[in-house]
Design a protein around this motif. Structure first.
Motif, PDB file in Angstrom:
ATOM      1  N   VAL A 185    -118.580  57.270   4.536  1.00  0.00           N
ATOM      2  CA  VAL A 185    -118.883  56.519   3.316  1.00  0.00           C
ATOM      3  C   VAL A 185    -118.099  55.212   3.341  1.00  0.00           C
ATOM      4  N   ILE A 186    -118.800  54.098   3.141  1.00  0.00           N
ATOM      5  CA  ILE A 186    -118.136  52.805   3.005  1.00  0.00           C
ATOM      6  C   ILE A 186    -118.484  52.223   1.638  1.00  0.00           C
ATOM      7  N   VAL A 187    -117.799  51.142   1.265  1.00  0.00           N
ATOM      8  CA  VAL A 187    -117.996  50.527  -0.051  1.00  0.00           C
ATOM      9  C   VAL A 187    -118.298  49.036   0.124  1.00  0.00           C
ATOM     10  N   ASP A 188    -119.219  48.560  -0.687  1.00  0.00           N
ATOM     11  CA  ASP A 188    -119.569  47.132  -0.749  1.00  0.00           C
ATOM     12  C   ASP A 188    -119.035  46.583  -2.073  1.00  0.00           C
ATOM     13  N   PRO A 189    -117.804  46.048  -2.081  1.00  0.00           N
ATOM     14  CA  PRO A 189    -117.247  45.537  -3.338  1.00  0.00           C
ATOM     15  C   PRO A 189    -117.890  44.228  -3.787  1.00  0.00           C
ATOM     16  N   SER A 190    -118.541  43.518  -2.885  1.00  0.00           N
ATOM     17  CA  SER A 190    -119.157  42.234  -3.234  1.00  0.00           C
ATOM     18  C   SER A 190    -120.307  42.431  -4.210  1.00  0.00           C
ATOM     19  N   HIS A 191    -121.242  43.336  -3.869  1.00  0.00           N
ATOM     20  CA  HIS A 191    -122.367  43.578  -4.768  1.00  0.00           C
ATOM     21  C   HIS A 191    -121.951  44.364  -6.002  1.00  0.00           C
ATOM     22  N   ALA A 192    -120.915  45.156  -5.875  1.00  0.00           N
ATOM     23  CA  ALA A 192    -120.453  45.904  -7.038  1.00  0.00           C
ATOM     24  C   ALA A 192    -119.929  44.969  -8.121  1.00  0.00           C
ATOM     25  N   MET A 193    -119.158  43.981  -7.714  1.00  0.00           N
ATOM     26  CA  MET A 193    -118.506  43.094  -8.678  1.00  0.00           C
ATOM     27  C   MET A 193    -119.362  41.881  -9.036  1.00  0.00           C
ATOM     28  N   GLY A 194    -119.909  41.237  -8.023  1.00  0.00           N
ATOM     29  CA  GLY A 194    -120.661  40.010  -8.273  1.00  0.00           C
ATOM     30  C   GLY A 194    -119.783  38.820  -8.589  1.00  0.00           C
ATOM     31  N   ILE A 195    -118.468  39.005  -8.522  1.00  0.00           N
ATOM     32  CA  ILE A 195    -117.490  37.956  -8.851  1.00  0.00           C
ATOM     33  C   ILE A 195    -116.448  37.945  -7.737  1.00  0.00           C
ATOM     34  N   ALA A 196    -116.348  36.840  -7.034  1.00  0.00           N
ATOM     35  CA  ALA A 196    -115.537  36.794  -5.816  1.00  0.00           C
ATOM     36  C   ALA A 196    -114.080  37.194  -6.059  1.00  0.00           C
ATOM     37  N   ARG A 197    -113.483  36.746  -7.157  1.00  0.00           N
ATOM     38  CA  ARG A 197    -112.058  37.023  -7.363  1.00  0.00           C
ATOM     39  C   ARG A 197    -111.767  38.502  -7.600  1.00  0.00           C
ATOM     40  N   LEU A 198    -112.798  39.278  -7.959  1.00  0.00           N
ATOM     41  CA  LEU A 198    -112.621  40.714  -8.179  1.00  0.00           C
ATOM     42  C   LEU A 198    -112.845  41.538  -6.914  1.00  0.00           C
ATOM     43  N   VAL A 199    -113.371  40.917  -5.875  1.00  0.00           N
ATOM     44  CA  VAL A 199    -113.662  41.657  -4.650  1.00  0.00           C
ATOM     45  C   VAL A 199    -112.396  42.189  -3.975  1.00  0.00           C
ATOM     46  N   PRO A 200    -111.332  41.380  -3.797  1.00  0.00           N
ATOM     47  CA  PRO A 200    -110.144  41.907  -3.096  1.00  0.00           C
ATOM     48  C   PRO A 200    -109.508  43.137  -3.749  1.00  0.00           C
ATOM     49  N   PRO A 201    -109.248  43.154  -5.069  1.00  0.00           N
ATOM     50  CA  PRO A 201    -108.629  44.361  -5.619  1.00  0.00           C
ATOM     51  C   PRO A 201    -109.518  45.599  -5.515  1.00  0.00           C
ATOM     52  N   ILE A 202    -110.838  45.410  -5.604  1.00  0.00           N
ATOM     53  CA  ILE A 202    -111.739  46.554  -5.488  1.00  0.00           C
ATOM     54  C   ILE A 202    -111.820  47.021  -4.030  1.00  0.00           C
ATOM     55  N   ALA A 203    -111.716  46.098  -3.090  1.00  0.00           N
ATOM     56  CA  ALA A 203    -111.659  46.480  -1.676  1.00  0.00           C
ATOM     57  C   ALA A 203    -110.421  47.328  -1.408  1.00  0.00           C
ATOM     58  N   VAL A 204    -109.296  46.912  -1.967  1.00  0.00           N
ATOM     59  CA  VAL A 204    -108.051  47.663  -1.824  1.00  0.00           C
ATOM     60  C   VAL A 204    -108.212  49.062  -2.419  1.00  0.00           C
ATOM     61  N   ALA A 205    -108.759  49.137  -3.637  1.00  0.00           N
ATOM     62  CA  ALA A 205    -108.941  50.425  -4.304  1.00  0.00           C
ATOM     63  C   ALA A 205    -109.885  51.328  -3.516  1.00  0.00           C
ATOM     64  N   SER A 206    -110.893  50.749  -2.882  1.00  0.00           N
ATOM     65  CA  SER A 206    -111.859  51.539  -2.117  1.00  0.00           C
ATOM     66  C   SER A 206    -111.196  52.215  -0.923  1.00  0.00           C
TER      67      SER A 206
END
Length: 287
Positions: A185-206
């Motif tokens: 299972v992998i995660v796509d934080p880009s489409h989940a957030m839709g907001i670039a500045r939120l991608v890094p913390p969600i990538a970390v959490a994933s």
């Protein structure tokens, strides 16, 4: 499961797929590929065929983009993952890609699932916009039962009533699927957030939640991207994210990609139809 360039899914090494939402030009793609490879990614992502809500939006460059993806992947030692939308295009896309992506809008395109199931090339299956976990796993079964057990699941958020972010990321599905299935299972934080500045913390959490990899949109000039610029990291931001991910990966007992020289994927790695048919009994628990 190992792709050209050395990327693996499901083991101790995390797969990092990065690149632009859509391939716009040779220069744009080469700049992005060079940057993500230098930062430590081991898979190049990029859209050649783009399913867009509006028929007037940029739809991709088709086979020209596929050729560019293959050239850039080979140049920088990256595997290539790109979306296929039409069963009639599967063989063509497979000539250039190392992994076929089934996008969220096509998660239940059953003729397409059967077609990629007949191939022996890895498949990245994104969760549908409003799909339940069971619907998602049953979509994977269409591929597995066709004889192709090289399937990776990708959580990218589901549609919600709240418009604060593009989608609602179900991060709990990562450890849940670890119990329900043998599939990575992998995660796509880009489409989940839709907001670039939120991608890094969600990538970390994933990664902290146990994801086997990340799918991240990276564009050399997000402000002028022809698609999904608002959620795309620029090259410098992606490099900073990769540095941030390293200690998180170590904390979970895994590591970021180790680069390998590019080499073709052996047909010997493809599983037999019988092993794929047994997949449900072996690892996928359906309610």
């Amino acid at each position: 499961m190992r792709l050209r360039g050395g990327a693996t899914f499901g083991g101790d090494e995390i797969a990092i797929a990065a690149g632009p939402c859509g391939v716009e030009s040779r220069e744009q793609l080469d700049t992005a590929a060079r940057a993500v490879a230098a930062a430590g990614a081991n898979v190049l992502r990029g859209g050649a065929y783009k399913p867009r809500t509006s028929p007037y939006s940029f739809q991709g460059l088709g086979e020209d983009a596929l050729k560019m993806l293959r050239e850039s992947g080979d140049r920088y030692g990256l595997g290539v993952v790109t979306e296929v939308m039409d069963p009639r295009d599967v063989e063509r896309v497979a000539q250039y890609a190392d992994m076929l992506q089934i996008g969220t809008r096509n998660m239940q395109n059953f003729p397409l699932l059967r077609e990629v199931g007949a191939m022996r090339i890895p498949v990245l299956l994104k969760r549908g916009l409003s799909a339940t976990v069971q619907e998602w796993l049953l979509a994977a079964e269409y591929v597995l039962l066709g004889g192709n057990d090289n399937v990776v699941l990708c959580e990218r958020g589901v549609r919600s009533f709240d418009q604060a972010t593009r989608n609602l990321l179900d991060i709990s599905v990562v450890p849940l699927l670890e119990e329900m299935t043998h599939l990575p299972v992998i995660v796509d934080p880009s489409h989940a957030m839709g907001i670039a500045r939120l991608v890094p913390p969600i990538a970390v959490a994933s990664l902290a939640a146990g994801a086997h990899g990340l799918l991240i949109e990276v564009h050399p000039d997000p402000a002028n991207a022809l698609s999904d610029g608002a959620q795309s990291l620029d090259c410098a931001a992606f490099e900073r994210l990769m540095r941030r991910l390293e200690p998180v990966a170590a904390f979970t007992g895994r590591r970021l990609p180790k680069r390998y020289p590019a080499s073709p994927v052996s047909d010997d790695s493809a599983a037999s139809p019988d092993s794929a048919v047994r997949s449900s009994k072996r690892g996928v628990k359906l309610a």
